[in-house]
Design a protein around this motif. Structure first.
Motif, PDB file in Angstrom:
ATOM      1  N   GLU A 110       0.830  -1.205   0.000  1.00 45.56           N
ATOM      2  CA  GLU A 110       0.000   0.000   0.000  1.00 45.56           C
ATOM      3  C   GLU A 110       0.867   1.259   0.000  1.00 45.56           C
ATOM      4  O   GLU A 110       0.633   2.193  -0.767  1.00 45.56           O
ATOM      5  CB  GLU A 110      -0.926  -0.012   1.217  1.00 45.56           C
ATOM      6  N   THR A 111       1.893   1.276   0.846  1.00 41.45           N
ATOM      7  CA  THR A 111       2.795   2.422   0.920  1.00 41.45           C
ATOM      8  C   THR A 111       3.504   2.661  -0.413  1.00 41.45           C
ATOM      9  O   THR A 111       3.596   3.791  -0.889  1.00 41.45           O
ATOM     10  CB  THR A 111       3.841   2.211   2.044  1.00 41.45           C
ATOM     11  N   GLN A 112       3.978   1.591  -1.047  1.00 45.98           N
ATOM     12  CA  GLN A 112       4.685   1.717  -2.323  1.00 45.98           C
ATOM     13  C   GLN A 112       3.772   2.226  -3.430  1.00 45.98           C
ATOM     14  O   GLN A 112       4.128   3.152  -4.172  1.00 45.98           O
ATOM     15  CB  GLN A 112       5.252   0.359  -2.744  1.00 45.98           C
ATOM     16  N   LEU A 113       2.592   1.613  -3.571  1.00 43.42           N
ATOM     17  CA  LEU A 113       1.714   1.960  -4.688  1.00 43.42           C
ATOM     18  C   LEU A 113       1.017   3.301  -4.526  1.00 43.42           C
ATOM     19  O   LEU A 113       0.567   3.892  -5.504  1.00 43.42           O
ATOM     20  CB  LEU A 113       0.672   0.861  -4.913  1.00 43.42           C
ATOM     21  N   ASN A 114       0.933   3.801  -3.293  1.00 40.50           N
ATOM     22  CA  ASN A 114       0.274   5.080  -3.051  1.00 40.50           C
ATOM     23  C   ASN A 114       1.252   6.231  -2.878  1.00 40.50           C
ATOM     24  O   ASN A 114       0.841   7.350  -2.572  1.00 40.50           O
ATOM     25  CB  ASN A 114      -0.647   4.989  -1.829  1.00 40.50           C
ATOM     26  N   ALA A 115       2.540   5.982  -3.082  1.00 44.56           N
ATOM     27  CA  ALA A 115       3.544   7.041  -2.959  1.00 44.56           C
ATOM     28  C   ALA A 115       3.250   8.144  -3.981  1.00 44.56           C
ATOM     29  O   ALA A 115       2.738   7.860  -5.081  1.00 44.56           O
ATOM     30  CB  ALA A 115       4.935   6.463  -3.192  1.00 44.56           C
ATOM     31  N   PRO A 116       3.546   9.397  -3.643  1.00 42.90           N
ATOM     32  CA  PRO A 116       3.250  10.505  -4.559  1.00 42.90           C
ATOM     33  C   PRO A 116       3.883  10.348  -5.949  1.00 42.90           C
ATOM     34  O   PRO A 116       3.297  10.792  -6.943  1.00 42.90           O
ATOM     35  CB  PRO A 116       3.833  11.723  -3.835  1.00 42.90           C
ATOM     36  N   ASP A 117       5.020   9.696  -6.047  1.00 43.38           N
ATOM     37  CA  ASP A 117       5.679   9.539  -7.344  1.00 43.38           C
ATOM     38  C   ASP A 117       5.305   8.235  -8.060  1.00 43.38           C
ATOM     39  O   ASP A 117       5.796   7.962  -9.152  1.00 43.38           O
ATOM     40  CB  ASP A 117       7.198   9.635  -7.179  1.00 43.38           C
ATOM     41  N   ARG A 122      -4.202   3.035  -7.453  1.00 42.51           N
ATOM     42  CA  ARG A 122      -3.925   3.127  -6.025  1.00 42.51           C
ATOM     43  C   ARG A 122      -4.265   1.777  -5.407  1.00 42.51           C
ATOM     44  O   ARG A 122      -4.749   0.881  -6.063  1.00 42.51           O
ATOM     45  CB  ARG A 122      -4.755   4.245  -5.366  1.00 42.51           C
ATOM     46  N   PHE A 123      -4.031   1.663  -4.093  1.00 40.12           N
ATOM     47  CA  PHE A 123      -4.135   0.366  -3.423  1.00 40.12           C
ATOM     48  C   PHE A 123      -4.575   0.599  -1.992  1.00 40.12           C
ATOM     49  O   PHE A 123      -4.110   1.512  -1.331  1.00 40.12           O
ATOM     50  CB  PHE A 123      -2.740  -0.283  -3.448  1.00 40.12           C
ATOM     51  N   LEU A 124      -5.492  -0.237  -1.514  1.00 40.01           N
ATOM     52  CA  LEU A 124      -5.943  -0.130  -0.132  1.00 40.01           C
ATOM     53  C   LEU A 124      -5.803  -1.470   0.562  1.00 40.01           C
ATOM     54  O   LEU A 124      -6.257  -2.497   0.056  1.00 40.01           O
ATOM     55  CB  LEU A 124      -7.401   0.335  -0.062  1.00 40.01           C
ATOM     56  N   SER A 125      -5.169  -1.456   1.716  1.00 46.13           N
ATOM     57  CA  SER A 125      -5.057  -2.634   2.581  1.00 46.13           C
ATOM     58  C   SER A 125      -6.312  -2.699   3.443  1.00 46.13           C
ATOM     59  O   SER A 125      -6.684  -1.707   4.067  1.00 46.13           O
ATOM     60  CB  SER A 125      -3.814  -2.495   3.463  1.00 46.13           C
ATOM     61  N   VAL A 126      -6.968  -3.858   3.449  1.00 43.97           N
ATOM     62  CA  VAL A 126      -8.258  -3.986   4.136  1.00 43.97           C
ATOM     63  C   VAL A 126      -8.276  -5.258   4.974  1.00 43.97           C
ATOM     64  O   VAL A 126      -7.774  -6.299   4.558  1.00 43.97           O
ATOM     65  CB  VAL A 126      -9.417  -4.049   3.103  1.00 43.97           C
ATOM     66  N   ARG A 127      -8.866  -5.159   6.148  1.00 49.56           N
ATOM     67  CA  ARG A 127      -9.136  -6.337   6.973  1.00 49.56           C
ATOM     68  C   ARG A 127     -10.612  -6.671   6.869  1.00 49.56           C
ATOM     69  O   ARG A 127     -11.457  -5.800   6.800  1.00 49.56           O
ATOM     70  CB  ARG A 127      -8.797  -6.076   8.432  1.00 49.56           C
ATOM     71  N   GLY A 128     -10.879  -7.952   6.853  1.00 45.72           N
ATOM     72  CA  GLY A 128     -12.246  -8.448   6.815  1.00 45.72           C
ATOM     73  C   GLY A 128     -12.153  -9.959   6.947  1.00 45.72           C
ATOM     74  O   GLY A 128     -11.085 -10.504   7.197  1.00 45.72           O
TER      75      GLY A 128
END
Length: 190
Positions: A110-117, A122-128
């Motif tokens: 998530e951190t890598q794919l959502n970086a400003p550059d 985009r990517f969201l980490s989700v629990r379920g």
């Protein structure tokens, strides 16, 4: 009020229970009638007793986290769903095939794919509640299922070997069921 939602597959019937409505291809269906209402239009009406099914693009079964790619600038369907999941404790079930398993940390992705550059979705980490073929087999047959191998060639790419532990007769039923599933035509007629 409501109707029984029953899933039928070959010789097996599974009664999901009483439901007032469910979604097919983003349309809301209630009492077997298709409505001109989309599920996102009723998100504010969902309660703790309701369930949202949302697929994922990857799952890490050890951390019980899923990753969802997002192409919409407002966060797509997952952010709409999370309004009910977080705001009203609506249950989130994440159905995902075992081929979507990853070993990397979903939060790091998530951190890598959502970086400003970064570029691309985009990517969201989700629990379920992650629900794979293993959970489906365990739920349907009251056995223990585990993935023991994966992959192959000549059409077996993406396949998995599932070990089943339980009563001999029940294990034979599971084997027959899985043979039926494996014999189905590829999705989309490919």
């Amino acid at each position: 009020m409501g109707t029984d939602l029953v899933i039928k597959y070959k010789r097996k019937e599974i009664n999901i229970g009483r439901v007032d409505a469910y979604k097919i291809n983003d349309k809301l269906v209630t009492n077997q009638d298709e409505l001109d209402v989309y599920w996102a239009d009723v998100i504010d009406d969902l309660k703790k007793e309701d369930v949202i099914l949302k697929g994922a693009n990857c799952v890490n079964l050890k951390s019980n986290k899923a990753g969802i790619l997002i192409g919409h600038p407002k966060g797509g369907t997952i952010l709409t769903a999370l309004q009910a999941v977080i705001g009203r404790r609506t249950k989130l079930i994440i159905p995902a095939g075992l081929e979507k398993r990853i070993s990397d940390d979903v939060d790091s992705i998530e951190t890598q794919l959502n970086a400003p550059d970064a570029e691309g979705p985009r990517f969201l980490s989700v629990r379920g509640e992650i629900f794979t073929e293993l959970q489906a087999i365990e739920y349907l047959y009251n056995v223990k299922a585990s993935c023991v191998a994966a992959g192959g060639v000549y059409g077996a790419e993406g396949s998995v070997w599932i070990n089943i532990q339980g009563e001999k007769g029940v294990c034979a039923d599971v084997k027959d069921f899985l043979k039926d599933v494996a014999a189905e035509a590829p999705f989309g007629g490919c």
